[in-house]
Write a protein that holds these residues in place. Sequence first.
Motif, PDB file in Angstrom:
ATOM      1  N   ASP A   1      59.380  36.181  38.551  1.00  0.00           N
ATOM      2  CA  ASP A   1      59.818  37.690  38.428  1.00  0.00           C
ATOM      3  C   ASP A   1      60.493  38.101  39.638  1.00  0.00           C
ATOM      4  O   ASP A   1      61.139  39.039  39.420  1.00  0.00           O
ATOM      5  CB  ASP A   1      58.520  38.669  38.104  1.00  0.00           C
ATOM      6  CG  ASP A   1      57.775  38.250  37.110  1.00  0.00           C
ATOM      7  OD1 ASP A   1      58.301  38.186  35.730  1.00  0.00           O
ATOM      8  OD2 ASP A   1      56.654  38.186  36.886  1.00  0.00           O
ATOM      9  N   ASP A   2      60.366  37.291  40.704  1.00  0.00           N
ATOM     10  CA  ASP A   2      61.142  37.724  41.899  1.00  0.00           C
ATOM     11  C   ASP A   2      61.292  39.299  42.291  1.00  0.00           C
ATOM     12  O   ASP A   2      62.257  39.901  42.606  1.00  0.00           O
ATOM     13  CB  ASP A   2      62.411  37.255  41.751  1.00  0.00           C
ATOM     14  CG  ASP A   2      63.356  37.325  43.283  1.00  0.00           C
ATOM     15  OD1 ASP A   2      62.661  36.958  44.225  1.00  0.00           O
ATOM     16  OD2 ASP A   2      64.566  37.495  43.151  1.00  0.00           O
ATOM     17  N   GLY A   3      60.021  39.914  42.270  1.00  0.00           N
ATOM     18  CA  GLY A   3      60.134  41.275  42.541  1.00  0.00           C
ATOM     19  C   GLY A   3      60.054  42.314  41.499  1.00  0.00           C
ATOM     20  O   GLY A   3      59.692  43.620  41.585  1.00  0.00           O
ATOM     21  N   GLU A   4      60.200  41.802  40.408  1.00  0.00           N
ATOM     22  CA  GLU A   4      60.113  42.580  39.043  1.00  0.00           C
ATOM     23  C   GLU A   4      58.612  42.564  38.949  1.00  0.00           C
ATOM     24  O   GLU A   4      57.906  41.810  39.170  1.00  0.00           O
ATOM     25  CB  GLU A   4      60.796  41.950  37.879  1.00  0.00           C
ATOM     26  CG  GLU A   4      62.468  41.968  37.942  1.00  0.00           C
ATOM     27  CD  GLU A   4      62.976  43.414  37.852  1.00  0.00           C
ATOM     28  OE1 GLU A   4      62.350  44.303  38.136  1.00  0.00           O
ATOM     29  OE2 GLU A   4      64.516  43.297  37.551  1.00  0.00           O
ATOM     30  N   PRO A   5      58.453  43.753  37.921  1.00  0.00           N
ATOM     31  CA  PRO A   5      57.090  43.927  37.616  1.00  0.00           C
ATOM     32  C   PRO A   5      56.399  42.710  36.935  1.00  0.00           C
ATOM     33  O   PRO A   5      57.079  41.932  36.255  1.00  0.00           O
ATOM     34  CB  PRO A   5      57.043  45.220  36.621  1.00  0.00           C
ATOM     35  CG  PRO A   5      58.239  45.768  37.143  1.00  0.00           C
ATOM     36  CD  PRO A   5      59.021  44.825  37.535  1.00  0.00           C
ATOM     37  N   GLN A   6      55.223  42.307  37.132  1.00  0.00           N
ATOM     38  CA  GLN A   6      54.533  40.956  36.767  1.00  0.00           C
ATOM     39  C   GLN A   6      54.870  40.795  35.081  1.00  0.00           C
ATOM     40  O   GLN A   6      54.553  41.831  34.340  1.00  0.00           O
ATOM     41  CB  GLN A   6      53.200  40.814  37.049  1.00  0.00           C
ATOM     42  CG  GLN A   6      52.489  39.689  36.776  1.00  0.00           C
ATOM     43  CD  GLN A   6      51.152  39.562  37.248  1.00  0.00           C
ATOM     44  OE1 GLN A   6      50.428  40.729  37.535  1.00  0.00           O
ATOM     45  NE2 GLN A   6      50.509  38.362  37.189  1.00  0.00           N
ATOM     46  N   LYS A   7      55.432  39.769  34.751  1.00  0.00           N
ATOM     47  CA  LYS A   7      55.618  39.399  33.403  1.00  0.00           C
ATOM     48  C   LYS A   7      56.630  40.088  32.821  1.00  0.00           C
ATOM     49  O   LYS A   7      56.684  39.849  31.540  1.00  0.00           O
ATOM     50  CB  LYS A   7      54.203  39.107  32.826  1.00  0.00           C
ATOM     51  CG  LYS A   7      53.120  38.297  33.255  1.00  0.00           C
ATOM     52  CD  LYS A   7      51.765  38.041  32.487  1.00  0.00           C
ATOM     53  CE  LYS A   7      50.931  37.458  33.019  1.00  0.00           C
ATOM     54  NZ  LYS A   7      49.800  37.249  32.146  1.00  0.00           N
ATOM     55  N   THR A   8      57.428  40.558  33.354  1.00  0.00           N
ATOM     56  CA  THR A   8      58.294  41.330  32.889  1.00  0.00           C
ATOM     57  C   THR A   8      59.945  40.629  32.955  1.00  0.00           C
ATOM     58  O   THR A   8      60.916  40.777  32.209  1.00  0.00           O
ATOM     59  CB  THR A   8      58.812  42.794  33.347  1.00  0.00           C
ATOM     60  OG1 THR A   8      59.263  42.718  34.757  1.00  0.00           O
ATOM     61  CG2 THR A   8      57.678  43.735  33.223  1.00  0.00           C
ATOM     62  N   ALA A   9      60.029  39.495  33.497  1.00  0.00           N
ATOM     63  CA  ALA A   9      61.583  38.802  33.877  1.00  0.00           C
ATOM     64  C   ALA A   9      61.134  37.374  33.659  1.00  0.00           C
ATOM     65  O   ALA A   9      61.771  36.788  32.625  1.00  0.00           O
ATOM     66  CB  ALA A   9      61.655  39.058  35.290  1.00  0.00           C
ATOM     67  N   GLY A  10      60.447  36.697  34.457  1.00  0.00           N
ATOM     68  CA  GLY A  10      60.456  35.250  34.560  1.00  0.00           C
ATOM     69  C   GLY A  10      59.712  34.729  33.114  1.00  0.00           C
ATOM     70  O   GLY A  10      60.201  33.875  32.249  1.00  0.00           O
ATOM     71  N   ALA A  11      58.604  35.206  32.767  1.00  0.00           N
ATOM     72  CA  ALA A  11      57.783  34.835  31.389  1.00  0.00           C
ATOM     73  C   ALA A  11      58.508  35.011  30.315  1.00  0.00           C
ATOM     74  O   ALA A  11      58.756  34.210  29.425  1.00  0.00           O
ATOM     75  CB  ALA A  11      56.527  35.707  31.390  1.00  0.00           C
ATOM     76  N   PRO A  12      59.405  36.263  30.177  1.00  0.00           N
ATOM     77  CA  PRO A  12      60.157  36.498  28.965  1.00  0.00           C
ATOM     78  C   PRO A  12      61.242  35.440  28.998  1.00  0.00           C
ATOM     79  O   PRO A  12      61.879  34.822  27.930  1.00  0.00           O
ATOM     80  CB  PRO A  12      60.445  37.625  28.944  1.00  0.00           C
ATOM     81  CG  PRO A  12      60.247  38.191  30.169  1.00  0.00           C
ATOM     82  CD  PRO A  12      59.289  37.559  30.672  1.00  0.00           C
ATOM     83  N   MET A  13      61.810  35.224  30.086  1.00  0.00           N
ATOM     84  CA  MET A  13      63.066  34.014  30.196  1.00  0.00           C
ATOM     85  C   MET A  13      62.243  32.664  29.750  1.00  0.00           C
ATOM     86  O   MET A  13      62.974  31.770  29.111  1.00  0.00           O
ATOM     87  CB  MET A  13      63.303  33.957  31.555  1.00  0.00           C
ATOM     88  CG  MET A  13      64.222  35.322  32.100  1.00  0.00           C
ATOM     89  SD  MET A  13      64.478  35.329  33.656  1.00  0.00           S
ATOM     90  CE  MET A  13      65.511  33.713  34.059  1.00  0.00           C
ATOM     91  N   LEU A  14      61.186  32.349  30.280  1.00  0.00           N
ATOM     92  CA  LEU A  14      60.567  31.189  29.772  1.00  0.00           C
ATOM     93  C   LEU A  14      60.153  30.935  28.417  1.00  0.00           C
ATOM     94  O   LEU A  14      60.381  29.851  27.824  1.00  0.00           O
ATOM     95  CB  LEU A  14      59.329  30.905  30.796  1.00  0.00           C
ATOM     96  CG  LEU A  14      58.572  29.619  30.368  1.00  0.00           C
ATOM     97  CD1 LEU A  14      59.436  28.402  30.912  1.00  0.00           C
ATOM     98  CD2 LEU A  14      57.219  29.578  31.308  1.00  0.00           C
ATOM     99  N   ASP A  15      59.750  31.998  27.795  1.00  0.00           N
ATOM    100  CA  ASP A  15      59.437  32.398  26.462  1.00  0.00           C
ATOM    101  C   ASP A  15      60.665  31.798  25.607  1.00  0.00           C
ATOM    102  O   ASP A  15      60.464  31.093  24.521  1.00  0.00           O
ATOM    103  CB  ASP A  15      58.989  33.523  26.026  1.00  0.00           C
ATOM    104  CG  ASP A  15      57.502  33.679  26.314  1.00  0.00           C
ATOM    105  OD1 ASP A  15      56.780  32.821  26.935  1.00  0.00           O
ATOM    106  OD2 ASP A  15      57.026  34.810  26.391  1.00  0.00           O
ATOM    107  N   VAL A  16      61.729  32.378  25.978  1.00  0.00           N
ATOM    108  CA  VAL A  16      63.088  32.181  25.235  1.00  0.00           C
ATOM    109  C   VAL A  16      63.417  30.710  25.356  1.00  0.00           C
ATOM    110  O   VAL A  16      63.820  29.990  24.094  1.00  0.00           O
ATOM    111  CB  VAL A  16      64.400  32.934  25.906  1.00  0.00           C
ATOM    112  CG1 VAL A  16      65.695  32.529  25.083  1.00  0.00           C
ATOM    113  CG2 VAL A  16      64.074  34.442  25.757  1.00  0.00           C
ATOM    114  N   LEU A  17      63.363  29.915  26.275  1.00  0.00           N
ATOM    115  CA  LEU A  17      63.555  28.537  26.556  1.00  0.00           C
ATOM    116  C   LEU A  17      62.734  27.782  25.818  1.00  0.00           C
ATOM    117  O   LEU A  17      63.158  26.846  24.921  1.00  0.00           O
ATOM    118  CB  LEU A  17      63.484  28.060  27.927  1.00  0.00           C
ATOM    119  CG  LEU A  17      64.216  28.863  28.988  1.00  0.00           C
ATOM    120  CD1 LEU A  17      64.137  28.260  30.531  1.00  0.00           C
ATOM    121  CD2 LEU A  17      65.774  28.221  28.698  1.00  0.00           C
ATOM    122  N   LYS A  18      61.156  28.136  25.768  1.00  0.00           N
ATOM    123  CA  LYS A  18      60.296  27.377  24.831  1.00  0.00           C
ATOM    124  C   LYS A  18      60.649  27.492  23.457  1.00  0.00           C
ATOM    125  O   LYS A  18      60.617  26.624  22.580  1.00  0.00           O
ATOM    126  CB  LYS A  18      59.036  27.925  25.027  1.00  0.00           C
ATOM    127  CG  LYS A  18      58.429  27.309  26.602  1.00  0.00           C
ATOM    128  CD  LYS A  18      57.121  27.599  26.866  1.00  0.00           C
ATOM    129  CE  LYS A  18      56.445  28.958  26.926  1.00  0.00           C
ATOM    130  NZ  LYS A  18      55.106  29.148  27.467  1.00  0.00           N
TER     131      LYS A  18
END
Length: 205
Positions: free
Chosen positions: A65-82
């Motif tokens: 998330d690189d400083g964004e609130p937890q699970k609001t950035a990296g996780a949804p990005m990963l979900d799209v890839l999956k």
Amino acid sequence: MRIKDTYENTIVIQKSIFITRIFRVDSISMVEEKLAEIRKKHYDAKHNCYAYILGDNQEIQKASDDGEPQKTAGAPMLDVLKKNNMTNILAIVTRYFGGILLGAGGLVRAYSSSVSECLKLATLYDTKLQTKFSLITSYQGYNTLLKVIPYITLEDTSFTDQVLITGSLDIDKYELFKEDLYKYKINGDTLTKLGDFQVEVPIEE
């Protein structure tokens, strides 16, 4: 599925600028190299969030998330890839904050849509298994082979008193190939399987 090139897309949401890049990566060292490159390029950005997947079975996955609130950035990005069944891919979304808070739901939508829109630009590739083979036949057998067996790819041909052929074909056609060699009398006894390998083929839309 995989990509081979790098793709970039920019969207603006509530004055925040989201710059998305997706890269083909084949190792963690390549991931680290691309991350360092983007962080250097966008040193003044508020966030450089990322997600990546590696491996034929998507066995390596990571998101930040690189400083964004937890699970609001990296996780949804990963979900799209999956959800798109991607692998050997790195997505980085650089955000320049526009002064308006988007809230948790808004951030999830922004980061996921950023990656989704960037993927729409990409040429996607899938993998399939092929088999490499060698075959020794007569000149007549070689000419027959060229005429009646269209599903093989000839990679190397040597002409002496006989013809030595090296080629490849889809793995699920290997048994058919053996049958056709005997059917058309192309000296099937000399067929040697040299090994299996993966190839990447573009997905037709």
